[in-house]
Design a protein around this motif. Structure first.
Motif, short mmCIF file in Angstrom:
data_model
loop_
_atom_site.label_atom_id
_atom_site.label_comp_id
_atom_site.label_asym_id
_atom_site.label_seq_id
_atom_site.Cartn_x
_atom_site.Cartn_y
_atom_site.Cartn_z
N UNK A 183 0.98 -1.05 0.11
CA UNK A 183 0.08 0.14 -0.01
C UNK A 183 0.86 1.46 0.12
N UNK A 184 1.95 1.10 0.65
CA UNK A 184 2.83 2.38 0.71
C UNK A 184 3.67 2.53 -0.43
N UNK A 185 3.96 1.48 -1.17
CA UNK A 185 4.91 1.37 -2.23
C UNK A 185 3.57 1.91 -3.65
N UNK A 186 2.42 1.43 -3.71
CA UNK A 186 1.59 1.89 -4.62
C UNK A 186 1.14 3.40 -4.29
N UNK A 187 1.02 3.74 -3.11
CA UNK A 187 0.41 5.02 -2.98
C UNK A 187 1.59 6.02 -3.35
N UNK A 188 2.91 5.62 -3.32
CA UNK A 188 3.95 6.46 -3.68
C UNK A 188 3.98 6.57 -5.18
N UNK A 189 3.87 5.23 -5.78
CA UNK A 189 3.94 5.25 -7.21
C UNK A 189 2.91 5.81 -8.08
N UNK A 190 1.65 5.79 -7.53
CA UNK A 190 0.36 6.47 -8.15
C UNK A 190 0.76 8.02 -7.98
N UNK A 191 0.93 8.49 -6.83
CA UNK A 191 0.99 10.09 -6.42
C UNK A 191 2.37 10.52 -7.48
N UNK A 192 3.41 9.66 -7.33
CA UNK A 192 4.46 10.48 -8.31
C UNK A 192 4.41 10.31 -9.73
N UNK A 193 3.64 9.39 -10.32
CA UNK A 193 3.50 9.24 -11.78
C UNK A 193 2.41 10.03 -12.31
N UNK A 194 0.93 9.53 -11.75
CA UNK A 194 -0.21 9.91 -12.38
C UNK A 194 -0.32 11.47 -11.83
N UNK A 195 0.00 11.62 -10.60
CA UNK A 195 -0.24 13.02 -10.16
C UNK A 195 1.20 13.89 -10.28
N UNK A 196 2.30 13.43 -10.64
CA UNK A 196 3.65 13.91 -10.74
C UNK A 196 4.00 14.81 -9.34
N UNK A 197 3.59 14.03 -8.30
CA UNK A 197 4.25 14.61 -7.15
C UNK A 197 5.72 14.18 -6.88
N UNK A 198 6.46 15.16 -6.10
CA UNK A 198 7.57 14.86 -5.95
C UNK A 198 7.62 13.66 -4.79
N UNK A 199 8.61 12.55 -4.99
CA UNK A 199 8.33 11.32 -4.37
C UNK A 199 8.74 11.72 -2.71
N UNK A 200 9.55 12.83 -2.40
CA UNK A 200 9.77 13.25 -1.14
C UNK A 200 8.42 13.53 -0.26
N UNK A 201 7.44 14.28 -1.18
CA UNK A 201 6.07 14.59 -0.59
C UNK A 201 5.49 13.45 -0.52
N UNK A 202 5.51 12.40 -1.51
CA UNK A 202 4.70 11.35 -1.57
C UNK A 202 5.07 10.34 -0.49
N UNK A 203 6.21 10.40 -0.06
CA UNK A 203 6.61 9.46 1.23
C UNK A 203 5.82 9.49 2.44
#
Lengths: 319, 245
Positions: A65-85
Protein backbone atom coordinates in the motif's frame (compact mmCIF):
# COMPACT_ATOMS: atom_id res chain seq x y z
CA UNK A 1 21.38 4.36 29.47
CA UNK A 2 18.38 4.09 27.16
CA UNK A 3 19.66 6.80 24.85
CA UNK A 4 22.92 4.96 24.73
CA UNK A 5 21.25 1.77 23.49
CA UNK A 6 19.39 3.41 20.64
CA UNK A 7 22.47 5.41 19.69
CA UNK A 8 24.51 2.23 19.67
CA UNK A 9 22.03 0.54 17.31
CA UNK A 10 22.12 3.50 14.92
CA UNK A 11 25.92 3.81 14.97
CA UNK A 12 26.39 0.07 14.43
CA UNK A 13 24.10 0.11 11.40
CA UNK A 14 25.76 3.20 9.90
CA UNK A 15 29.31 1.97 10.55
CA UNK A 16 28.85 -1.58 9.32
CA UNK A 17 26.61 -0.63 6.40
CA UNK A 18 28.84 2.29 5.45
CA UNK A 19 31.89 0.09 5.42
CA UNK A 20 30.16 -2.54 3.30
CA UNK A 21 28.93 0.14 0.90
CA UNK A 22 32.58 1.02 0.17
CA UNK A 23 33.95 -2.49 -0.30
CA UNK A 24 31.13 -4.40 -1.98
CA UNK A 25 30.54 -4.51 -5.73
CA UNK A 26 27.37 -3.59 -7.54
CA UNK A 27 25.31 -6.79 -7.29
CA UNK A 28 26.07 -7.28 -3.60
CA UNK A 29 25.21 -3.62 -3.04
CA UNK A 30 21.85 -4.26 -4.61
CA UNK A 31 21.25 -7.15 -2.22
CA UNK A 32 22.31 -4.95 0.65
CA UNK A 33 19.76 -2.36 -0.45
CA UNK A 34 17.10 -5.06 -0.52
CA UNK A 35 18.21 -6.11 2.99
CA UNK A 36 17.97 -2.55 4.31
CA UNK A 37 14.53 -2.03 2.79
CA UNK A 38 13.32 -5.36 4.20
CA UNK A 39 14.89 -4.61 7.59
CA UNK A 40 12.76 -1.46 7.95
CA UNK A 41 9.64 -3.53 7.23
CA UNK A 42 10.72 -6.25 9.68
CA UNK A 43 11.48 -3.73 12.45
CA UNK A 44 7.90 -2.58 11.96
CA UNK A 45 6.60 -6.12 11.95
CA UNK A 46 8.35 -6.64 15.28
CA UNK A 47 6.00 -4.11 16.95
CA UNK A 48 2.96 -6.16 15.99
CA UNK A 49 4.34 -9.70 16.16
CA UNK A 50 7.35 -9.53 18.45
CA UNK A 51 6.07 -7.07 21.05
CA UNK A 52 2.27 -7.14 20.98
CA UNK A 53 2.06 -10.79 19.91
CA UNK A 54 -0.28 -10.18 16.96
CA UNK A 55 0.14 -13.05 14.53
CA UNK A 56 -0.18 -11.07 11.32
CA UNK A 57 0.43 -12.60 7.90
CA UNK A 58 -0.52 -9.51 5.95
CA UNK A 59 2.49 -7.28 6.47
CA UNK A 60 3.36 -7.26 2.74
CA UNK A 61 -0.02 -5.65 2.04
CA UNK A 62 1.03 -2.62 4.12
CA UNK A 63 4.39 -2.51 2.32
CA UNK A 64 2.49 -2.70 -0.96
CA UNK A 65 0.00 0.00 0.00
CA UNK A 66 2.89 2.34 0.80
CA UNK A 67 4.68 1.49 -2.44
CA UNK A 68 1.58 1.86 -4.61
CA UNK A 69 0.52 5.12 -2.95
CA UNK A 70 3.93 6.60 -3.74
CA UNK A 71 3.95 5.13 -7.25
CA UNK A 72 0.52 6.54 -8.09
CA UNK A 73 1.13 9.97 -6.55
CA UNK A 74 4.52 10.38 -8.20
CA UNK A 75 3.53 9.13 -11.67
CA UNK A 76 -0.15 9.87 -12.32
CA UNK A 77 -0.17 13.06 -10.22
CA UNK A 78 3.44 14.09 -10.71
CA UNK A 79 4.16 14.60 -7.00
CA UNK A 80 7.70 14.80 -5.73
CA UNK A 81 8.54 11.42 -4.17
CA UNK A 82 9.76 13.26 -1.04
CA UNK A 83 6.25 14.59 -0.56
CA UNK A 84 4.68 11.26 -1.50
CA UNK A 85 6.62 9.35 1.18
CA UNK A 86 4.95 10.94 4.23
CA UNK A 87 1.55 10.83 2.52
CA UNK A 88 2.02 7.14 1.71
CA UNK A 89 2.97 6.46 5.32
CA UNK A 90 -0.05 8.39 6.56
CA UNK A 91 -2.47 6.63 4.20
CA UNK A 92 -1.15 3.19 5.15
CA UNK A 93 -1.24 3.94 8.89
CA UNK A 94 -4.82 5.20 8.68
CA UNK A 95 -5.78 2.13 6.71
CA UNK A 96 -4.20 -0.11 9.36
CA UNK A 97 -6.06 1.75 12.10
CA UNK A 98 -9.39 1.38 10.30
CA UNK A 99 -8.95 -2.28 9.48
CA UNK A 100 -7.46 -2.93 12.93
CA UNK A 101 -10.73 -2.33 14.76
CA UNK A 102 -12.58 -5.28 13.21
CA UNK A 103 -9.47 -7.44 12.63
CA UNK A 104 -8.04 -7.24 16.13
CA UNK A 105 -11.19 -8.69 17.65
CA UNK A 106 -9.71 -11.93 16.36
CA UNK A 107 -6.87 -13.70 18.08
CA UNK A 108 -4.15 -16.23 17.32
CA UNK A 109 -4.79 -18.39 14.29
CA UNK A 110 -7.97 -16.53 13.37
CA UNK A 111 -6.05 -13.28 13.19
CA UNK A 112 -3.36 -15.01 11.12
CA UNK A 113 -5.98 -16.24 8.64
CA UNK A 114 -7.78 -12.90 8.45
CA UNK A 115 -4.55 -10.96 7.82
CA UNK A 116 -3.53 -13.52 5.22
CA UNK A 117 -6.90 -12.86 3.59
CA UNK A 118 -6.19 -9.14 3.73
CA UNK A 119 -2.92 -9.69 1.86
CA UNK A 120 -4.55 -11.89 -0.79
CA UNK A 121 -7.32 -9.28 -1.23
CA UNK A 122 -4.72 -6.57 -1.64
CA UNK A 123 -3.03 -8.51 -4.44
CA UNK A 124 -6.38 -9.13 -6.15
CA UNK A 125 -7.37 -5.46 -5.94
CA UNK A 126 -4.11 -4.09 -7.33
CA UNK A 127 -4.12 -6.73 -10.07
CA UNK A 128 -7.62 -5.84 -11.21
CA UNK A 129 -7.98 -2.11 -10.60
CA UNK A 130 -6.16 -1.56 -13.87
CA UNK A 131 -7.04 2.11 -14.39
CA UNK A 132 -5.31 3.03 -11.14
CA UNK A 133 -2.60 0.39 -10.69
CA UNK A 134 -1.84 -0.80 -14.22
CA UNK A 135 -2.86 -4.33 -13.24
CA UNK A 136 -0.22 -7.03 -13.68
CA UNK A 137 1.89 -4.62 -15.78
CA UNK A 138 2.47 -2.62 -12.61
CA UNK A 139 3.57 1.01 -12.53
CA UNK A 140 6.88 1.98 -14.06
CA UNK A 141 8.70 5.30 -14.41
CA UNK A 142 8.66 6.13 -10.70
CA UNK A 143 10.99 9.14 -10.33
CA UNK A 144 14.24 8.78 -8.43
CA UNK A 145 14.86 10.43 -5.09
CA UNK A 146 17.23 13.39 -5.32
CA UNK A 147 18.59 16.12 -3.07
CA UNK A 148 19.34 19.08 -5.31
CA UNK A 149 21.83 17.86 -7.89
CA UNK A 150 22.56 14.67 -5.91
CA UNK A 151 20.40 11.81 -7.20
CA UNK A 152 20.06 8.56 -5.27
CA UNK A 153 20.13 6.71 -8.56
CA UNK A 154 22.87 4.13 -8.14
CA UNK A 155 23.12 1.30 -5.64
CA UNK A 156 25.80 2.88 -3.47
CA UNK A 157 24.08 6.24 -3.16
CA UNK A 158 20.72 4.67 -2.47
CA UNK A 159 22.29 2.48 0.18
CA UNK A 160 23.54 5.55 2.03
CA UNK A 161 20.05 6.96 2.13
CA UNK A 162 18.61 3.58 3.15
CA UNK A 163 21.16 3.16 5.92
CA UNK A 164 20.39 6.57 7.41
CA UNK A 165 16.67 5.80 7.42
CA UNK A 166 17.25 2.31 8.83
CA UNK A 167 19.46 3.74 11.58
CA UNK A 168 16.73 6.25 12.50
CA UNK A 169 14.07 3.51 12.48
CA UNK A 170 16.22 1.19 14.62
CA UNK A 171 16.99 3.94 17.13
CA UNK A 172 13.29 4.83 17.36
CA UNK A 173 12.31 1.18 17.77
CA UNK A 174 14.90 0.53 20.50
CA UNK A 175 13.78 3.64 22.39
CA UNK A 176 10.13 2.69 22.11
CA UNK A 177 10.71 -0.90 23.14
CA UNK A 178 12.40 0.23 26.36
CA UNK A 179 9.67 2.74 27.19
CA UNK A 180 6.32 2.30 28.92
CA UNK A 181 4.74 1.85 25.49
CA UNK A 182 7.00 -1.09 24.66
CA UNK A 183 6.34 -2.62 28.05
CA UNK A 184 2.60 -2.20 27.57
CA UNK A 185 2.81 -4.06 24.25
CA UNK A 186 4.77 -6.91 25.81
CA UNK A 187 2.34 -6.99 28.74
CA UNK A 188 -0.56 -7.38 26.30
CA UNK A 189 1.22 -10.24 24.58
CA UNK A 190 2.07 -12.02 27.83
CA UNK A 191 -1.32 -11.73 29.54
CA UNK A 192 -4.18 -9.58 28.27
CA UNK A 193 -6.24 -9.87 31.43
CA UNK A 194 -3.35 -8.96 33.70
CA UNK A 195 -2.55 -6.07 31.35
CA UNK A 196 -6.11 -4.75 31.76
CA UNK A 197 -5.59 -5.08 35.51
CA UNK A 198 -2.75 -2.54 35.31
CA UNK A 199 -4.99 -0.03 33.56
CA UNK A 200 -3.81 -0.81 30.03
CA UNK A 201 -6.37 -0.30 27.26
CA UNK A 202 -5.63 -3.56 25.44
CA UNK A 203 -7.50 -2.71 22.23
CA UNK A 204 -5.74 0.61 21.94
CA UNK A 205 -2.32 -0.93 22.49
CA UNK A 206 -2.96 -3.56 19.82
CA UNK A 207 -4.16 -1.00 17.29
CA UNK A 208 -1.20 1.24 18.04
CA UNK A 209 1.16 -1.69 17.49
CA UNK A 210 -0.52 -2.52 14.20
CA UNK A 211 -0.43 1.13 13.06
CA UNK A 212 3.25 1.44 13.95
CA UNK A 213 4.05 -1.73 12.09
CA UNK A 214 2.09 -0.45 9.07
CA UNK A 215 3.91 2.91 9.17
CA UNK A 216 7.30 1.19 9.02
CA UNK A 217 5.99 -1.14 6.31
CA UNK A 218 4.87 1.87 4.27
CA UNK A 219 8.28 3.55 4.59
CA UNK A 220 9.85 0.30 3.44
CA UNK A 221 7.40 0.19 0.52
CA UNK A 222 8.17 3.74 -0.58
CA UNK A 223 11.89 2.93 -0.51
CA UNK A 224 11.23 -0.21 -2.52
CA UNK A 225 9.33 1.84 -5.11
CA UNK A 226 12.03 4.51 -5.41
CA UNK A 227 14.82 1.91 -5.47
CA UNK A 228 13.42 -0.42 -8.15
CA UNK A 229 11.39 2.46 -9.63
CA UNK A 230 8.75 -0.05 -10.64
CA UNK A 231 6.02 -1.78 -8.65
CA UNK A 232 3.91 -4.81 -9.56
CA UNK A 233 1.37 -6.89 -7.60
CA UNK A 234 3.64 -9.92 -7.10
CA UNK A 235 6.17 -7.80 -5.18
CA UNK A 236 3.68 -7.65 -2.32
CA UNK A 237 1.88 -10.99 -2.33
CA UNK A 238 1.38 -13.06 0.82
CA UNK A 239 4.60 -15.01 0.25
CA UNK A 240 6.44 -11.80 1.14
CA UNK A 241 4.51 -11.58 4.40
CA UNK A 242 5.70 -15.06 5.25
CA UNK A 243 9.27 -14.07 4.39
CA UNK A 244 9.03 -11.07 6.78
CA UNK A 245 7.81 -13.47 9.45
CA UNK A 246 10.70 -15.86 8.70
CA UNK A 247 13.20 -12.99 8.86
CA UNK A 248 11.98 -11.97 12.29
CA UNK A 249 11.94 -15.52 13.65
CA UNK A 250 15.42 -16.33 12.32
CA UNK A 251 16.88 -13.08 13.64
CA UNK A 252 15.03 -13.18 16.93
CA UNK A 253 11.53 -11.86 17.61
CA UNK A 254 11.17 -9.07 20.10
CA UNK A 255 14.59 -7.65 19.26
CA UNK A 256 15.43 -4.82 16.85
CA UNK A 257 18.84 -6.36 16.18
CA UNK A 258 17.09 -9.63 15.37
CA UNK A 259 14.92 -7.91 12.77
CA UNK A 260 17.94 -6.38 11.03
CA UNK A 261 20.10 -9.53 11.16
CA UNK A 262 17.23 -11.73 9.98
CA UNK A 263 16.41 -9.42 7.08
CA UNK A 264 20.04 -9.33 5.90
CA UNK A 265 20.59 -13.07 6.35
CA UNK A 266 17.47 -14.18 4.49
CA UNK A 267 18.24 -11.77 1.65
CA UNK A 268 21.78 -13.04 1.17
CA UNK A 269 21.21 -16.72 1.99
CA UNK A 270 19.59 -17.65 -1.35
CA UNK A 271 22.64 -16.18 -3.13
CA UNK A 272 25.13 -18.03 -0.96
CA UNK A 273 23.24 -21.28 -1.41
CA UNK A 274 22.65 -20.92 -5.12
CA UNK A 275 24.63 -24.15 -5.73
CA UNK A 276 21.76 -26.04 -4.08
CA UNK A 277 19.41 -25.15 -6.93
CA UNK A 278 15.79 -26.03 -6.18
CA UNK A 279 16.90 -27.93 -3.08
CA UNK A 280 17.28 -24.49 -1.50
CA UNK A 281 13.61 -24.44 -0.55
CA UNK A 282 13.98 -27.75 1.29
CA UNK A 283 17.04 -26.39 3.07
CA UNK A 284 15.18 -23.20 3.93
CA UNK A 285 12.25 -25.12 5.38
CA UNK A 286 14.51 -27.35 7.48
CA UNK A 287 16.51 -24.36 8.71
CA UNK A 288 13.34 -22.58 9.80
CA UNK A 289 12.12 -25.70 11.60
CA UNK A 290 15.47 -26.15 13.34
CA UNK A 291 15.44 -22.53 14.50
CA UNK A 292 11.87 -22.79 15.79
CA UNK A 293 12.73 -25.93 17.75
CA UNK A 294 16.26 -25.27 18.97
CA UNK A 295 16.47 -21.48 18.92
CA UNK A 296 12.99 -20.11 19.64
CA UNK A 297 14.56 -16.73 20.40
CA UNK A 298 16.45 -16.68 17.09
CA UNK A 299 20.07 -15.76 16.45
CA UNK A 300 19.92 -12.85 18.87
CA UNK A 301 18.73 -15.25 21.58
CA UNK A 302 21.63 -17.57 20.73
CA UNK A 303 24.08 -14.70 21.14
CA UNK A 304 22.56 -13.85 24.54
CA UNK A 305 22.82 -17.49 25.63
CA UNK A 306 26.47 -17.70 24.58
CA UNK A 307 27.20 -14.46 26.41
CA UNK A 308 25.60 -15.81 29.57
CA UNK A 309 27.61 -19.03 29.21
CA UNK A 310 30.80 -16.98 28.77
CA UNK A 311 29.82 -14.86 31.77
CA UNK A 312 29.44 -17.96 33.95
CA UNK A 313 32.85 -19.28 32.89
CA UNK A 314 34.48 -15.95 33.66
CA UNK A 315 32.78 -15.87 37.05
CA UNK A 316 34.05 -19.36 37.76
CA UNK A 317 37.65 -18.59 36.84
CA UNK A 318 37.77 -15.35 38.77
CA UNK A 319 36.26 -16.81 41.93
CA UNK B 1 -19.57 7.12 52.80
CA UNK B 2 -19.19 4.25 50.37
CA UNK B 3 -16.25 3.54 48.08
CA UNK B 4 -17.70 0.50 46.37
CA UNK B 5 -21.40 -0.18 46.22
CA UNK B 6 -22.64 -3.26 44.40
CA UNK B 7 -26.41 -3.73 44.33
CA UNK B 8 -28.33 -6.90 43.48
CA UNK B 9 -25.51 -8.45 41.44
CA UNK B 10 -26.63 -11.58 39.62
CA UNK B 11 -24.69 -13.71 37.19
CA UNK B 12 -26.31 -16.57 35.37
CA UNK B 13 -24.46 -19.18 33.32
CA UNK B 14 -27.19 -21.05 31.48
CA UNK B 15 -29.23 -22.71 34.22
CA UNK B 16 -26.63 -22.02 36.91
CA UNK B 17 -26.93 -18.97 39.13
CA UNK B 18 -23.28 -18.22 39.92
CA UNK B 19 -24.36 -15.10 41.84
CA UNK B 20 -27.83 -14.16 42.87
CA UNK B 21 -28.74 -10.68 44.05
CA UNK B 22 -25.61 -10.03 46.07
CA UNK B 23 -25.42 -6.62 47.76
CA UNK B 24 -22.05 -5.41 48.89
CA UNK B 25 -20.56 -2.20 50.24
CA UNK B 26 -17.03 -1.24 51.08
CA UNK B 27 -16.17 2.00 52.89
CA UNK B 28 -12.89 3.84 52.21
CA UNK B 29 -10.06 2.18 54.13
CA UNK B 30 -12.19 -0.75 55.22
CA UNK B 31 -10.92 -4.36 55.25
CA UNK B 32 -13.62 -6.81 54.19
CA UNK B 33 -13.23 -10.54 53.64
CA UNK B 34 -15.39 -12.61 51.30
CA UNK B 35 -15.48 -16.26 52.27
CA UNK B 36 -17.43 -19.31 51.25
CA UNK B 37 -16.90 -22.90 50.16
CA UNK B 38 -15.37 -23.70 46.77
CA UNK B 39 -17.72 -22.76 43.96
CA UNK B 40 -19.59 -20.24 46.10
CA UNK B 41 -19.11 -17.53 43.45
CA UNK B 42 -16.30 -15.55 45.11
CA UNK B 43 -14.04 -15.28 42.08
CA UNK B 44 -17.02 -14.63 39.81
CA UNK B 45 -17.94 -11.79 42.15
CA UNK B 46 -14.47 -10.26 41.79
CA UNK B 47 -14.70 -10.72 38.02
CA UNK B 48 -17.96 -8.77 37.99
CA UNK B 49 -16.50 -6.01 40.17
CA UNK B 50 -13.42 -5.66 37.91
CA UNK B 51 -15.39 -5.84 34.67
CA UNK B 52 -13.95 -9.12 33.39
CA UNK B 53 -17.42 -10.70 33.52
CA UNK B 54 -20.53 -8.62 32.78
CA UNK B 55 -23.25 -9.20 35.38
CA UNK B 56 -26.64 -10.51 34.23
CA UNK B 57 -28.27 -7.97 36.51
CA UNK B 58 -27.28 -5.43 39.13
CA UNK B 59 -25.22 -2.29 39.39
CA UNK B 60 -21.68 -1.49 40.48
CA UNK B 61 -20.87 1.99 41.78
CA UNK B 62 -17.24 2.82 42.43
CA UNK B 63 -16.14 6.08 43.98
CA UNK B 64 -19.53 7.60 43.19
CA UNK B 65 -19.57 6.59 39.54
CA UNK B 66 -21.62 3.87 37.87
CA UNK B 67 -19.02 1.50 36.39
CA UNK B 68 -21.35 -1.43 35.65
CA UNK B 69 -20.59 -1.21 31.94
CA UNK B 70 -17.13 0.35 32.16
CA UNK B 71 -14.23 -1.64 30.66
CA UNK B 72 -11.70 -3.05 33.09
CA UNK B 73 -8.88 -0.60 32.40
CA UNK B 74 -11.18 2.35 33.21
CA UNK B 75 -12.08 0.86 36.59
CA UNK B 76 -8.40 0.26 37.32
CA UNK B 77 -7.58 3.85 36.40
CA UNK B 78 -10.39 4.99 38.69
CA UNK B 79 -8.67 3.28 41.63
CA UNK B 80 -9.60 -0.39 41.65
CA UNK B 81 -6.81 -2.98 41.90
CA UNK B 82 -6.73 -6.74 41.83
CA UNK B 83 -4.46 -9.76 42.11
CA UNK B 84 -5.34 -13.19 40.78
CA UNK B 85 -5.83 -16.54 42.42
CA UNK B 86 -2.97 -18.12 40.51
CA UNK B 87 -0.74 -15.09 40.08
CA UNK B 88 -0.47 -13.57 36.62
CA UNK B 89 2.78 -11.82 35.79
CA UNK B 90 4.20 -10.65 32.47
CA UNK B 91 6.62 -13.48 31.77
CA UNK B 92 8.92 -11.62 29.41
CA UNK B 93 9.39 -8.61 31.65
CA UNK B 94 11.73 -8.46 34.62
CA UNK B 95 10.42 -8.08 38.17
CA UNK B 96 11.07 -4.33 38.06
CA UNK B 97 9.46 -3.94 34.63
CA UNK B 98 6.36 -5.77 35.85
CA UNK B 99 5.96 -3.27 38.68
CA UNK B 100 6.81 -0.35 36.37
CA UNK B 101 3.94 -1.42 34.11
CA UNK B 102 1.63 -0.89 37.06
CA UNK B 103 3.20 2.44 38.01
CA UNK B 104 2.78 3.64 34.40
CA UNK B 105 -0.94 3.96 35.05
CA UNK B 106 -0.16 7.62 35.74
CA UNK B 107 0.89 8.95 32.36
CA UNK B 108 2.59 12.03 33.80
CA UNK B 109 5.36 9.97 35.40
CA UNK B 110 8.75 10.01 33.72
CA UNK B 111 10.72 6.84 33.15
CA UNK B 112 13.04 7.57 36.07
CA UNK B 113 10.06 8.31 38.34
CA UNK B 114 8.51 4.99 37.32
CA UNK B 115 11.75 3.25 38.15
CA UNK B 116 12.22 4.95 41.53
CA UNK B 117 8.62 4.39 42.56
CA UNK B 118 8.70 0.72 41.57
CA UNK B 119 12.02 0.09 43.30
CA UNK B 120 10.57 1.72 46.42
CA UNK B 121 7.55 -0.55 46.27
CA UNK B 122 9.73 -3.64 45.81
CA UNK B 123 11.89 -2.50 48.72
CA UNK B 124 8.89 -2.29 51.05
CA UNK B 125 7.84 -5.78 50.06
CA UNK B 126 11.36 -7.12 50.57
CA UNK B 127 11.94 -7.86 46.89
CA UNK B 128 14.34 -5.13 45.83
CA UNK B 129 17.17 -7.68 45.55
CA UNK B 130 15.20 -9.50 42.85
CA UNK B 131 14.37 -6.38 40.82
CA UNK B 132 16.35 -7.35 37.74
CA UNK B 133 15.54 -11.04 37.73
CA UNK B 134 13.26 -12.72 35.23
CA UNK B 135 9.91 -13.50 36.87
CA UNK B 136 10.24 -17.14 35.77
CA UNK B 137 13.19 -17.62 38.12
CA UNK B 138 11.27 -16.52 41.24
CA UNK B 139 9.68 -18.81 43.83
CA UNK B 140 5.89 -19.08 43.85
CA UNK B 141 5.63 -16.93 46.94
CA UNK B 142 7.87 -14.25 45.47
CA UNK B 143 5.85 -14.18 42.27
CA UNK B 144 2.68 -13.54 44.22
CA UNK B 145 4.37 -10.71 46.10
CA UNK B 146 5.52 -9.18 42.80
CA UNK B 147 1.94 -9.30 41.57
CA UNK B 148 0.86 -7.53 44.74
CA UNK B 149 3.59 -4.90 44.19
CA UNK B 150 2.37 -4.38 40.63
CA UNK B 151 -1.21 -3.91 41.80
CA UNK B 152 -0.08 -1.50 44.55
CA UNK B 153 2.05 0.46 42.08
CA UNK B 154 -1.21 1.40 40.32
CA UNK B 155 -2.09 3.31 43.52
CA UNK B 156 -5.49 1.71 44.17
CA UNK B 157 -8.09 2.99 46.61
CA UNK B 158 -9.55 -0.50 46.80
CA UNK B 159 -7.51 -3.65 46.36
CA UNK B 160 -9.18 -6.97 45.61
CA UNK B 161 -7.05 -9.91 46.66
CA UNK B 162 -8.03 -13.33 45.33
CA UNK B 163 -6.58 -15.94 47.71
CA UNK B 164 -3.24 -14.20 48.18
CA UNK B 165 -2.06 -16.77 50.75
CA UNK B 166 -2.79 -19.87 48.64
CA UNK B 167 0.41 -21.80 48.04
CA UNK B 168 2.45 -19.70 50.48
CA UNK B 169 4.23 -21.28 53.43
CA UNK B 170 3.50 -20.18 57.00
CA UNK B 171 6.38 -17.71 57.13
CA UNK B 172 5.32 -16.11 53.86
CA UNK B 173 1.72 -15.79 55.06
CA UNK B 174 2.93 -14.03 58.23
CA UNK B 175 5.03 -11.68 56.09
CA UNK B 176 2.13 -10.98 53.75
CA UNK B 177 -0.14 -10.10 56.69
CA UNK B 178 2.48 -7.89 58.31
CA UNK B 179 3.08 -6.00 55.07
CA UNK B 180 -0.60 -5.53 54.33
CA UNK B 181 -1.12 -4.21 57.85
CA UNK B 182 1.87 -1.87 57.55
CA UNK B 183 0.65 -0.57 54.20
CA UNK B 184 -2.81 0.16 55.51
CA UNK B 185 -1.35 1.99 58.48
CA UNK B 186 0.41 4.41 56.11
CA UNK B 187 -2.27 5.07 53.53
CA UNK B 188 -6.01 4.77 53.19
CA UNK B 189 -6.38 1.52 51.33
CA UNK B 190 -9.55 -0.53 51.36
CA UNK B 191 -9.12 -4.27 50.85
CA UNK B 192 -11.49 -7.00 49.80
CA UNK B 193 -9.91 -10.33 50.62
CA UNK B 194 -10.99 -13.69 49.31
CA UNK B 195 -9.25 -16.33 51.38
CA UNK B 196 -9.60 -19.85 52.67
CA UNK B 197 -7.02 -19.29 55.38
CA UNK B 198 -9.41 -18.51 58.23
CA UNK B 199 -6.64 -17.48 60.60
CA UNK B 200 -5.73 -14.70 58.18
CA UNK B 201 -9.35 -13.70 57.59
CA UNK B 202 -10.21 -13.51 61.29
CA UNK B 203 -7.11 -11.51 62.12
CA UNK B 204 -7.34 -8.95 59.33
CA UNK B 205 -10.98 -8.50 58.39
CA UNK B 206 -13.22 -5.89 60.00
CA UNK B 207 -16.24 -7.38 58.30
CA UNK B 208 -16.93 -10.66 56.54
CA UNK B 209 -19.34 -11.50 53.72
CA UNK B 210 -20.18 -15.19 53.41
CA UNK B 211 -21.33 -16.56 50.06
CA UNK B 212 -22.70 -20.00 49.32
CA UNK B 213 -24.11 -21.16 45.97
CA UNK B 214 -23.96 -17.57 44.77
CA UNK B 215 -26.09 -16.18 47.60
CA UNK B 216 -25.18 -14.02 50.54
CA UNK B 217 -25.82 -16.19 53.57
CA UNK B 218 -24.29 -14.00 56.26
CA UNK B 219 -22.48 -10.74 56.81
CA UNK B 220 -20.99 -9.18 59.91
CA UNK B 221 -17.99 -8.92 62.18
CA UNK B 222 -15.68 -11.95 62.46
CA UNK B 223 -17.23 -12.85 65.79
CA UNK B 224 -20.79 -12.66 64.44
CA UNK B 225 -20.00 -14.70 61.37
CA UNK B 226 -18.17 -17.38 63.36
CA UNK B 227 -21.27 -18.12 65.36
CA UNK B 228 -23.81 -17.73 62.54
CA UNK B 229 -25.76 -20.99 62.14
CA UNK B 230 -26.08 -20.59 58.34
CA UNK B 231 -22.31 -20.26 58.04
CA UNK B 232 -21.63 -23.24 60.24
CA UNK B 233 -24.08 -25.27 58.25
CA UNK B 234 -22.48 -24.24 54.92
CA UNK B 235 -19.01 -25.11 56.12
CA UNK B 236 -19.63 -28.09 58.35
CA UNK B 237 -22.71 -29.70 56.80
CA UNK B 238 -26.50 -29.51 57.10
CA UNK B 239 -26.95 -30.97 60.55
CA UNK B 240 -24.40 -28.85 62.33
CA UNK B 241 -25.98 -25.46 61.90
CA UNK B 242 -29.44 -26.77 62.75
CA UNK B 243 -28.13 -28.54 65.82
CA UNK B 244 -27.08 -25.16 67.23
CA UNK B 245 -30.66 -24.02 67.47
Amino acid sequence: MRRYHSLLAAVAILALGGLLSLVLADYRLRLLNVSVISAIAVIGFNFAFGLAGLISLGHAAFVGLGAYTLAILSTAFGWSPWLAIPVAILVTTLFAGLIGYPLLRLRGHYLALATLGLNVSFTIVVTNWISLTGGTNGISGIPELRLGAFAFNDERRFLWLGLVLLALCAAFAVTLQRSRYGRAMMAVRDDETAARMTGIDVTRVKITALCLSAAFAALSGTLFATHVRFVAPEDFNYAHSIIYLAMLIVGGEGAVAGAVIGAALLTFLPEWLRFLGDAYLAFFGLMLLAILIFLPTGLVGLAAQLRRLGGHREAETTS
Amino acid sequence: MTLLHATAISKRYGGLMALSEVDFRVAPGEFVAVIGPNGAGKSTFLNVLTGLTPPSAGRVLFDGRDVTRAPTHRRIRAGLGRTFQHGRLFARLSVLENVMTGAAIRTDRTESQLRALSLGMLDRMGLVGEAHRAVGSLSYGQRRMVELCRALACGPKLLLLDEPAAGLNLGEVEQLMARLTALRAEQELAVVLIEHNMGMVMRLAQRILVLNFGCRIAEGSPAEVQSDPAVLSAYLGEGYGNAQH
